[in-house]
Design a protein around this motif. Structure first.
Motif, short mmCIF file in Angstrom:
data_model
loop_
_atom_site.label_atom_id
_atom_site.label_comp_id
_atom_site.label_asym_id
_atom_site.label_seq_id
_atom_site.Cartn_x
_atom_site.Cartn_y
_atom_site.Cartn_z
N ARG A 1 58.29 44.01 69.76
CA ARG A 1 58.12 45.40 70.23
C ARG A 1 56.85 45.27 71.36
N SER A 2 56.23 44.27 71.06
CA SER A 2 55.12 44.49 72.16
C SER A 2 54.75 42.67 72.51
N SER A 3 54.39 42.39 73.54
CA SER A 3 54.24 41.10 74.03
C SER A 3 52.96 40.44 73.11
N GLY A 4 52.30 41.12 72.45
CA GLY A 4 51.06 40.88 71.36
C GLY A 4 51.48 40.83 70.21
N ASP A 5 52.65 40.87 69.93
CA ASP A 5 53.17 40.88 68.45
C ASP A 5 53.26 39.34 67.82
N PHE A 6 53.16 39.32 66.37
CA PHE A 6 53.15 38.07 65.78
C PHE A 6 52.11 37.04 66.16
N GLY B 1 60.17 32.09 52.73
CA GLY B 1 58.90 32.98 52.35
C GLY B 1 57.76 33.02 53.19
N VAL B 2 57.23 31.70 53.57
CA VAL B 2 56.38 31.59 54.48
C VAL B 2 56.57 32.11 55.76
N ARG B 3 57.99 32.05 56.48
CA ARG B 3 58.36 32.55 57.57
C ARG B 3 58.46 34.02 57.53
N MET B 4 58.90 34.48 56.50
CA MET B 4 58.93 36.04 56.34
C MET B 4 57.46 36.68 56.35
N ARG B 5 56.52 35.83 55.32
CA ARG B 5 55.40 36.54 55.62
C ARG B 5 54.62 36.74 56.80
N ALA B 6 55.05 35.62 57.44
CA ALA B 6 54.27 35.61 58.99
C ALA B 6 55.02 36.57 59.89
N MET B 7 55.98 36.83 59.64
CA MET B 7 56.75 37.82 60.44
C MET B 7 56.38 39.12 60.11
N ARG B 8 56.42 39.49 58.78
CA ARG B 8 55.92 40.77 58.30
C ARG B 8 54.35 41.06 58.75
N ARG B 9 53.44 40.17 58.73
CA ARG B 9 52.15 40.28 59.21
C ARG B 9 52.20 40.45 60.76
N GLY B 10 53.14 39.84 61.29
CA GLY B 10 53.21 40.02 62.76
C GLY B 10 53.54 41.41 63.40
#
Length: 286
Positions: free
Chosen positions: A47-52, A132-141
């Protein structure tokens, strides 16, 4: 001379923790400081170029498998909608499938959060850890967008929005075969390009990372032979094939066999940050 470098994230640019670590940030900074452009090219929804984890970095973004393109100022400069009629057909044909439909402002899920996340339980224990690792990183992002995903949406609510991509992970093998056949029968209107075989990631026909990166290059005034691309999975193949004739398509060591064939050029492992290191060598060699 390479003026635009576009890279997939998971399994390509990012390391084992799927985060934008210091080596990644340093490489992007050196690329852009040298006057070149760097673009994320991902199936994720930005949603932003600064996501994740890309905050503070001057990045363009090709996301949702090419359906959305953001400039460095986080403005949506391209949004490729799917035909509402085919989305309506899909929702009606598979009433139990937990489709996530990507809109301009939110992602609309037909079902509960629990049903959506249960799709990740079908894989083995090692794969679930990776997921799980990927999903946690995406949620943080996307923590800045607590309402990015809207659950329990009716078909009517989904169809009231412009939709550019439909994601789904199906637990039932029979339903997965039926959904695959449904998409194949409508190849003139939709295409499926998932990052892994257990996913469905559907966009309008003709929409993919490759044509979107080329569109972005034109938007920036950059020719096709001035673009380098990096990818490792199924949704990268069109991008790799598009730029391979110029010798500027690269796959990391751990990429799928299809991605390696499409690229023709194979680097080291993403776990050793082979792609960021290659990006730096490329701009230094200019």
């Amino acid at each position: 001379m390479i003026r635009l470098l576009a890279s997939d994230l998971d399994g390509t640019l990012l390391g084992a923790l799927h985060d934008v670590s210091l080596p990644v940030r340093a490489a992007i900074r050196e690329v852009t400081d040298a006057g070149a452009h760097f673009a994320v090219a991902t199936g994720r929804t930005f949603r932003s170029s600064g996501d994740f984890g890309f905050e503070g970095l001057p990045c363009e973004v090709v996301c949702a498998n090419g359906a959305i393109v953001l400039n460095r100022e986080s403005e949506v400069v391209r949004f490729a909608t799917m035909d509402p009629a085919v989305i309506e057909e899909m929702l009606a044909a598979f009433p139990a499938a937990p489709f996530m439909c990507i809109g301009r402002e939110h992602s609309y899920v037909r079902g509960t959060r629990e049903a959506y996340e249960a799709g990740y339980e079908v894989r083995g224990p090692v794969a679930r850890v990776v997921d799980g690792v990927r999903m946690r990183a995406m949620r943080r992002g996307q923590a800045r967008y607590p309402h990015e995903r809207v659950f329990d949406c009716s078909a009517e609510e989904i169809l009231s929005h412009d939709i550019c991509k439909v994601n789904c992970r199906v637990r039932d093998a029979g339903m997965a075969r039926e959904l695959s056949a449904f998409i194949s029968e409508r190849a003139d209107r939709i295409v499926d390009a998932p990052f892994s075989p257990v996913m469905f990631e559907t966009t309008a026909a003709g929409v993919n990372k490759g044509e979107a990166v080329e569109w972005l290059a034109g938007y920036l005034g950059i020719s096709r032979d001035e673009v380098a691309v990096y990818g490792d999975g199924g949704n990268d193949i069109a991008m790799l094939e598009r730029f391979a004739p110029y010798g500027h398509a690269f796959a990391p060591y751990g990429a799928s066999d299809d991605a390696k064939r499409a690229a023709g050029l194979v680097l080291g492992s993403n776990l050793a940050y082979a792609v960021p290191r290659h990006m730096v060598r490329t701009v230094r060699g200019r």
